[in-house]
Design an enzyme around this catalytic site. Structure first.
Site, PDB file in Angstrom:
ATOM      1  N   HIS A 102       0.835  -1.208   0.000  1.00 33.07           N
ATOM      2  CA  HIS A 102       0.000   0.000   0.000  1.00 33.07           C
ATOM      3  C   HIS A 102       0.874   1.264   0.000  1.00 33.07           C
ATOM      4  O   HIS A 102       0.669   2.173  -0.800  1.00 33.07           O
ATOM      5  CB  HIS A 102      -0.949   0.026   1.194  1.00 33.07           C
ATOM      6  CG  HIS A 102      -1.614   1.361   1.362  1.00 33.07           C
ATOM      7  ND1 HIS A 102      -2.697   1.755   0.612  1.00 33.07           N
ATOM      8  CD2 HIS A 102      -1.291   2.423   2.159  1.00 33.07           C
ATOM      9  CE1 HIS A 102      -3.027   2.995   0.937  1.00 33.07           C
ATOM     10  NE2 HIS A 102      -2.192   3.427   1.875  1.00 33.07           N
ATOM     11  N   HIS A 137       1.429   4.965  -2.729  1.00 34.04           N
ATOM     12  CA  HIS A 137       1.709   6.382  -2.464  1.00 34.04           C
ATOM     13  C   HIS A 137       2.933   6.941  -3.180  1.00 34.04           C
ATOM     14  O   HIS A 137       2.960   8.122  -3.522  1.00 34.04           O
ATOM     15  CB  HIS A 137       1.938   6.606  -0.967  1.00 34.04           C
ATOM     16  CG  HIS A 137       0.687   6.595  -0.145  1.00 34.04           C
ATOM     17  ND1 HIS A 137      -0.205   7.642  -0.143  1.00 34.04           N
ATOM     18  CD2 HIS A 137       0.176   5.677   0.713  1.00 34.04           C
ATOM     19  CE1 HIS A 137      -1.203   7.367   0.687  1.00 34.04           C
ATOM     20  NE2 HIS A 137      -1.005   6.171   1.212  1.00 34.04           N
ATOM     21  N   GLU A 197      -5.766   9.457  -0.398  1.00 34.35           N
ATOM     22  CA  GLU A 197      -6.153   8.044  -0.303  1.00 34.35           C
ATOM     23  C   GLU A 197      -7.218   7.641  -1.332  1.00 34.35           C
ATOM     24  O   GLU A 197      -7.136   6.563  -1.902  1.00 34.35           O
ATOM     25  CB  GLU A 197      -6.655   7.706   1.105  1.00 34.35           C
ATOM     26  CG  GLU A 197      -5.593   7.820   2.204  1.00 34.35           C
ATOM     27  CD  GLU A 197      -4.476   6.779   2.113  1.00 34.35           C
ATOM     28  OE1 GLU A 197      -4.532   5.860   1.273  1.00 34.35           O
ATOM     29  OE2 GLU A 197      -3.507   6.920   2.895  1.00 34.35           O
ATOM     30  N   SER A 212      -4.195   0.641  -4.573  1.00 43.15           N
ATOM     31  CA  SER A 212      -3.635  -0.592  -4.022  1.00 43.15           C
ATOM     32  C   SER A 212      -4.722  -1.619  -3.716  1.00 43.15           C
ATOM     33  O   SER A 212      -4.428  -2.653  -3.127  1.00 43.15           O
ATOM     34  CB  SER A 212      -2.798  -0.277  -2.769  1.00 43.15           C
ATOM     35  OG  SER A 212      -3.606   0.285  -1.754  1.00 43.15           O
TER      36      SER A 212
HETATM   37  N1  HBI Z   1       1.147   6.724   9.859  1.00 48.61           N
HETATM   38  N2  HBI Z   1       2.612   5.364   8.741  1.00 48.61           N
HETATM   39  C1  HBI Z   1       1.512   6.143   8.740  1.00 48.61           C
HETATM   40  N3  HBI Z   1       0.817   6.292   7.578  1.00 48.61           N
HETATM   41  C2  HBI Z   1      -0.310   7.063   7.530  1.00 48.61           C
HETATM   42  O1  HBI Z   1      -0.933   7.184   6.464  1.00 48.61           O
HETATM   43  C3  HBI Z   1      -0.729   7.699   8.701  1.00 48.61           C
HETATM   44  C4  HBI Z   1       0.039   7.513   9.869  1.00 48.61           C
HETATM   45  N4  HBI Z   1      -0.331   8.105  11.011  1.00 48.61           N
HETATM   46  C5  HBI Z   1      -1.488   8.965  11.068  1.00 48.61           C
HETATM   47  C6  HBI Z   1      -2.229   9.076   9.807  1.00 48.61           C
HETATM   48  N5  HBI Z   1      -1.851   8.488   8.735  1.00 48.61           N
HETATM   49  C7  HBI Z   1      -3.499   9.856   9.720  1.00 48.61           C
HETATM   50  O2  HBI Z   1      -4.252   9.629  10.872  1.00 48.61           O
HETATM   51  C8  HBI Z   1      -3.257  11.361   9.478  1.00 48.61           C
HETATM   52  O3  HBI Z   1      -3.263  11.620   8.091  1.00 48.61           O
HETATM   53  C9  HBI Z   1      -4.293  12.228  10.128  1.00 48.61           C
HETATM   54 FE    FE Z   2      -2.237   5.350   2.731  1.00 50.15          FE
END
Ligand code: HBI
Ligand code: FE
Length: 283
Positions: A124, A129, A170, A189
């Site tokens: 993913h 991304h 997303e 994904s």
């Molecule tokens: N951590 N590794 C990772 N990937 C994410 O997409 C991610 C995260 N921590 C918080 C988060 N996304 C979301 O809650 C924030 O975009 C608000």
């Molecule tokens: Fe993501």
């Protein structure tokens, strides 16, 4: 190119990608996921995603090496990919993005989780991304999102930001010269949602309007009921403090919208001609 310093708050979460821990079976899982998804994405994903996949040398046969992959991306937009164990706390996530460091889960799903995982894995995070980090407008948007997150003063602001991220990075769609295309990583994904997001008659497809998105709840347990559509990466909303304050003021006092709600100001994309029409249904 030198690696920028990892922000202090993020240091406990960032590790060297433990490549020795990947088994033959792990690389095979990557290869199977990659093959299936690239077949489904043909004619459905936006061209900059495919360009990025190639330019970042994200290969079909083995889990990519984060350092090697980061060189061409850093040369293009200054972004690098760093390994993390999984979801990191919001403040860590924002601090990394603000430095143009993209945190990617290093591990890959087990064969019995082939179709569904709860936490993002390397397929993913990297396949979904990383390709678009090669696109300057998208790259700037994600950094600005990190900076906006660091500035957020309360949970309500964080929630509004998370909705913007959700419905763009997303689950975003983009209107290209060739037609409606996917750019969101959560769609790109997912084999099921790749088809559903573009071809199912059931979800709404609505022109992205930042304040509208900032008041829209989303589903984490099923395909989206509404997809928001941008007309190009340059049309991603500005996320500087002044712009976000303006967006917030324009929805001050308005109620949240359900994931499938339409409001009268929505520009809804028709399935057939690719044009928008005004929503008839009110909220
Ligand atoms: N951590 N590794 C990772 N990937 C994410 O997409 C991610 C995260 N921590 C918080 C988060 N996304 C979301 O809650 C924030 O975009 C608000
Ligand atoms: Fe993501």
């Amino acid at each position: 190119m030198p690696m920028p310093a990892i922000p202090a708050i993020a240091r406990p979460y960032v590790l060297d990608q433990p490549r020795a821990r990947y088994s033959e079976s792990d690389h095979h899982t990557w290869a199977r996921l990659y093959r299936r998804q690239s077949d489904l994405l043909a004619g459905r994903i936006c061209q900059p995603f495919l360009d990025g996949l190639e330019a970042a040398c994200i290969g079909a046969d083995a889990i990519p090496d984060f350092s090697a992959m980061s060189e061409p991306i850093a040369a293009a937009t200054g972004w690098r990919v760093v390994a993390v164990p999984g979801l990191v706390p919001d403040d860590v996530f924002f601090a990394l993005l603000a430095e143009r460091l993209f945190p990617a889960g290093w591990w890959i799903r087990q064969p019995d989780q082939f179709d569904y995982i709860e936490e993002p894995d390397v397929f993913h995070d990297v396949f979904g991304h990383v390709p678009l980090l090669m696109n300057p407008a998208y790259a700037g948007f994600i950094q600005a999102y990190g900076e906006a997150g660091l500035r957020a003063r309360d949970a309500a602001e964080l929630k509004q930001l998370a909705r913007l991220y959700w419905y763009t990075v997303e689950f975003g769609l983009i209107r290209a010269a060739e037609g409606l295309r996917i750019f969101g990583a959560g769609i790109a994904s997912s084999p099921g949602e790749t088809i559903f997001a573009l071809e199912s008659p059931s979800p709404h497809r609505v022109a992205l309007d930042a304040p509208r998105v900032m008041r829209t709840d989303y589903r984490i347990d099923d395909y989206q009921e509404t997809y928001f559509v941008i007309d190009g990466f340059e049309a991603l909303p500005p996320l500087d403090a002044a712009a976000l304050d303006g967006f917030r003021r324009s929805i001050d006092g308005l109620t949240a919208l359900g994931p499938g709600a339409l409001v009268s100001s929505d520009m809804v994309l028709s399935q057939g001609d690719g044009g928008y029409h005004k929503a008839r249904r009110a909220a």
